[in-house]
Design a protein around this motif. Structure first.
Motif, PDB file in Angstrom:
ATOM      1  N   SER A   1     -11.548  -1.498   2.430  1.00  0.00           N
ATOM      2  CA  SER A   1     -12.187  -2.517   3.270  1.00  0.00           C
ATOM      3  C   SER A   1     -13.644  -2.717   2.884  1.00  0.00           C
ATOM      4  O   SER A   1     -14.310  -1.792   2.382  1.00  0.00           O
ATOM      5  CB  SER A   1     -12.104  -2.114   4.745  1.00  0.00           C
ATOM      6  OG  SER A   1     -12.924  -0.982   4.993  1.00  0.00           O
ATOM      7  N   SER A   2     -14.142  -3.932   3.118  1.00  0.00           N
ATOM      8  CA  SER A   2     -15.550  -4.224   2.818  1.00  0.00           C
ATOM      9  C   SER A   2     -16.477  -3.381   3.688  1.00  0.00           C
ATOM     10  O   SER A   2     -17.571  -3.003   3.269  1.00  0.00           O
ATOM     11  CB  SER A   2     -15.835  -5.713   3.033  1.00  0.00           C
ATOM     12  OG  SER A   2     -15.500  -6.104   4.360  1.00  0.00           O
ATOM     13  N   GLU A   3     -16.036  -3.066   4.926  1.00  0.00           N
ATOM     14  CA  GLU A   3     -16.851  -2.223   5.808  1.00  0.00           C
ATOM     15  C   GLU A   3     -17.033  -0.833   5.215  1.00  0.00           C
ATOM     16  O   GLU A   3     -18.127  -0.257   5.274  1.00  0.00           O
ATOM     17  CB  GLU A   3     -16.192  -2.105   7.191  1.00  0.00           C
ATOM     18  CG  GLU A   3     -16.173  -3.398   8.002  1.00  0.00           C
ATOM     19  CD  GLU A   3     -15.004  -4.298   7.616  1.00  0.00           C
ATOM     20  OE1 GLU A   3     -14.211  -3.910   6.715  1.00  0.00           O
ATOM     21  OE2 GLU A   3     -14.890  -5.391   8.203  1.00  0.00           O
ATOM     22  N   HIS A   4     -15.967  -0.294   4.623  1.00  0.00           N
ATOM     23  CA  HIS A   4     -16.055   1.036   4.010  1.00  0.00           C
ATOM     24  C   HIS A   4     -17.020   1.009   2.819  1.00  0.00           C
ATOM     25  O   HIS A   4     -17.818   1.932   2.642  1.00  0.00           O
ATOM     26  CB  HIS A   4     -14.670   1.486   3.550  1.00  0.00           C
ATOM     27  CG  HIS A   4     -14.627   2.878   3.029  1.00  0.00           C
ATOM     28  ND1 HIS A   4     -14.437   3.994   3.825  1.00  0.00           N
ATOM     29  CD2 HIS A   4     -14.773   3.375   1.755  1.00  0.00           C
ATOM     30  CE1 HIS A   4     -14.458   5.090   3.097  1.00  0.00           C
ATOM     31  NE2 HIS A   4     -14.661   4.734   1.829  1.00  0.00           N
TER      32      HIS A   4
ATOM     33  N   LYS B   1       0.818  -1.224   0.000  1.00  0.00           N
ATOM     34  CA  LYS B   1       0.000   0.000   0.000  1.00  0.00           C
ATOM     35  C   LYS B   1       0.849   1.270   0.000  1.00  0.00           C
ATOM     36  O   LYS B   1       0.402   2.333   0.438  1.00  0.00           O
ATOM     37  CB  LYS B   1      -0.963   0.013   1.197  1.00  0.00           C
ATOM     38  CG  LYS B   1      -1.941  -1.147   1.203  1.00  0.00           C
ATOM     39  CD  LYS B   1      -2.895  -1.060   2.392  1.00  0.00           C
ATOM     40  CE  LYS B   1      -3.832  -2.258   2.414  1.00  0.00           C
ATOM     41  NZ  LYS B   1      -4.775  -2.197   3.552  1.00  0.00           N
TER      42      LYS B   1
ATOM     43  N   THR C   1      -8.427  -3.129  -4.168  1.00  0.00           N
ATOM     44  CA  THR C   1      -8.577  -4.207  -3.192  1.00  0.00           C
ATOM     45  C   THR C   1      -8.211  -3.771  -1.771  1.00  0.00           C
ATOM     46  O   THR C   1      -8.534  -4.472  -0.814  1.00  0.00           O
ATOM     47  CB  THR C   1      -7.694  -5.416  -3.588  1.00  0.00           C
ATOM     48  OG1 THR C   1      -6.332  -4.990  -3.717  1.00  0.00           O
ATOM     49  CG2 THR C   1      -8.168  -6.005  -4.906  1.00  0.00           C
ATOM     50  N   SER C   2      -7.541  -2.621  -1.641  1.00  0.00           N
ATOM     51  CA  SER C   2      -7.156  -2.158  -0.301  1.00  0.00           C
ATOM     52  C   SER C   2      -8.314  -1.490   0.439  1.00  0.00           C
ATOM     53  O   SER C   2      -8.203  -1.197   1.622  1.00  0.00           O
ATOM     54  CB  SER C   2      -5.987  -1.168  -0.401  1.00  0.00           C
ATOM     55  OG  SER C   2      -6.392   0.043  -1.026  1.00  0.00           O
TER      56      SER C   2
END
Length: 591
Positions: A334-337, A295, A331-332
């Motif tokens: 997050s699914s929560e975001h 990242k 891909t960096s």
């Protein structure tokens, strides 16, 4: 047979070749928006010469530049589809594959809507095209001539001696013309160097090429003053003039500023010095993958810039590097975001959403910490990811709660898009917030031109602080505002309160004992924004009064009322309140 077009492949040549393989297809042509051939193949591998291209240009002009069209002939039919690159023309014996062709063209058009994709497609076409077609692709790159494109074109210009003599003049001409659109000091240096190589006694240069080179030099010199040069380099690189020249220097020269923190820098430079460029490029690609995986996107992008300077024609590696970085960025997140900002993600393309995410700065605000204060100008949007923020106003020395902002909501919309100070306070109750600055959003404009308008439309769903405050049926105004007409003349003051000589005139809109508003016209929004917070001396003369009045004031807001006509209202606060008598003298009886 399905015809797919993916960003990972970004090959227009492959896409058009796949269309040619469909049942009943006879020929496929791609004409640029300038009417020049970018791709042309017949099912038997042959395509007629310039006469056929001229015929299609006549047909397209006769149809008034259609977005889509179907033409029927005795021996078959043609489908014409316009996209951002130009006109796709598909000849077919019958309509058996027509729907597949239409859907494929529509899908490609959607992908090409992204500037970054369009640029990559053309760069790959430049690498794949025959030398006779390269001038057409170069010309099509003119609107996209950013730092990356410019470096590649400069490298081509420096290798012009390797061109086939039959194509050399056309290639030189297209390169000189396109570099004139780059706003790059590197391009300016390269064009001057090119002209010097063809001076008296150094060989002939076609008149049209020389004229194009000199016109581009003049154009670049007008756009970029000799002093105060803007850097062609990535953000964070300081030696501006030297950096702009690295694009035209030999690749084996050391460039410490590009790979400053890279452990393998010495090894890469050793490989370049030994003439083992392919190994050096391979090592850089490995480091790009490592940096992107960790990242460290800024480092990965600087490595990619170094790759471009080493060999700007290694387009496969350059494009692959961009894809690695882009995929790692995506891909960096997050699914929560993504869940919290689901509606925003659906409004933007995946590339826009990813770019916006990485343009923001995450911040944690402690309970009780102020995010923004009433009267403050913060040119930022605040995306609340978790926690809560209390919005409240202060009126008559009392706090008036307005709303508690939670995850998935955005604050600062009015200040950000309308150029004004905060009219309420925002106090954290413990929150994690992503902050988007105006400068960072403007930095996305070149790659994602639709992002600004999409974000503004999305933000319109959130209630403005003024609307929330109006529901309290209170007022922040200490004095009654009166509508009036007349003229306002302003002069900007410096930090010492002295007149600068810079001024403007506008029409009065209203006035109170505490301030006034008047209209002004600005050619650009940034010029209007520059006025915010400035001290001015304002001379007022209303139609209701024969006397004029002068006082000092501070600009508190600049609001756009007509994007087409560039009309703005400027709202100012007097440094010293008017007395009741002064108000009567200035405003007369009012309206």
């Amino acid at each position: 047979m399905e015809v797919n077009f993916k960003i990972g492949n970004v090959s227009m040549h492959t896409f058009l070749s796949k269309i040619l393989q469909l049942d009943s297809i006879q020929d496929v042509i791609l004409l640029s928006n300038y009417g020049e051939l970018l791709f042309g193949k017949h099912v038997d591998g042959l395509l007629k010469g310039d006469g056929e291209i001229a015929r299609w240009n006549v047909i397209i002009a006769g149809l008034a530049g259609p977005l889509r069209a179907e033409l029927l002939f005795e021996r078959g039919r043609y489908y014409i589809h316009h996209n951002q690159l130009g006109y796709v023309i598909v000849g077919m014996k019958n309509a058996r594959s027509l729907n597949k062709v239409k859907m494929a063209c529509i899908n490609v058009q959607e992908k090409l809507g992204e500037t970054v994709v369009r640029k990559r497609v053309l760069l790959k076409m430049l690498a794949e095209a025959e030398e006779t077609l390269k001038p057409h692709v170069i010309k099509a790159l003119a609107p996209l001539a950013d730092r990356e494109v410019t470096a590649i074109l400069i490298d081509l210009l420096q290798k012009e001696a390797q061109f086939d003599p039959q194509n050399r003049d056309k290639l030189q001409l297209s390169l000189c013309e396109t570099l004139g659109h780059s706003s790059s000091y590197g391009a300016l240096d390269a064009l001057n160097e090119f002209l010097s190589e063809y001076g008296p006694g150094k060989g002939p240069l076609h008149d049209a090429v020389e004229k194009a080179a000199r016109v581009s030099v003049q154009q670049l010199e007008l756009e970029m003053p000799v002093t105060g040069k803007a850097s062609d380099s990535p953000a964070g690189e300081t030696d501006q003039k030297a950096e702009s020249r690295t694009a035209v220097q030999p690749a084996r020269q050391k460039q410490h500023h590009v790979a400053e923190a890279m452990p393998e820098q010495q090894r890469i430079e050793e490989l370049l010095g030994a003439g083992r460029k392919n190994e050096a490029i391979s090592l850089i690609m490995q480091n790009i993958e490592t940096a992107a995986g960790e990242k460290q996107f800024h480092r990965a992008e600087r490595l990619r810039d170094w790759l471009i300077r080493i060999d700007s024609m290694s387009l496969r590696e350059i494009i692959r590097a961009a894809e690695i970085i882009e995929e790692a960025k995506r891909t960096s997140i997050s699914s929560e975001h993504v869940v919290i900002w689901r509606d925003l993600a659906q409004t933007l393309s995946s590339e826009e959403f990813s770019s916006l995410y990485h343009a923001m700065t995450p911040r944690n605000y402690a309970d009780g910490e102020m995010v923004a204060t009433q009267g403050e100008f913060l040119s930022s949007l605040f995306f609340v990811n978790s926690g809560r923020v209390q919005l409240y106003a202060v009126s008559q020395d009392r706090e008036i709660p307005l709303k508690i902002i939670g995850p998935g909501e955005i604050m600062g919309v009015g200040t950000f898009f309308e150029i004004s100070v905060w009219t309420v306070n925002a106090r954290s109750m413990g929150a994690e917030i992503s902050v988007l600055s105006w400068e960072k959003l403007q930095g996305q404009k070149e790659a994602y031109p639709a992002l600004y308008s999409k974000l503004m439309d999305f933000c319109a769903r959130f209630q403005s602080p003024d609307t929330l405050f109006s529901r309290t049926r209170r007022t922040r105004r200490r004095f009654e505002r009166k509508k009036t007409s007349g003229r306002a003349t302003i002069i900007l003051l410096d930090e010492q309160g002295k007149e600068t000589g810079i001024g403007a005139k506008g029409d009065l809109l209203d006035i109170s004992r505490g301030g006034l508003s008047f209209s002004l016209r600005f050619s650009k929004k940034k010029n209007a924004a520059a006025l915010l917070g400035k001290q001015i001396r304002v001379n007022i003369r209303t139609d209701a009064s024969r006397t004029s009045f002068s006082c000092n004031a501070v600009v508190k807001a600049v609001r756009c009322h007509d994007f087409v006509g560039n009309d703005y209202s400027v709202h100012v606060e007097f440094q010293d309140e008017l007395s009741q008598m002064e108000m009567q003298q200035v405003a007369g009886k009012g309206k």
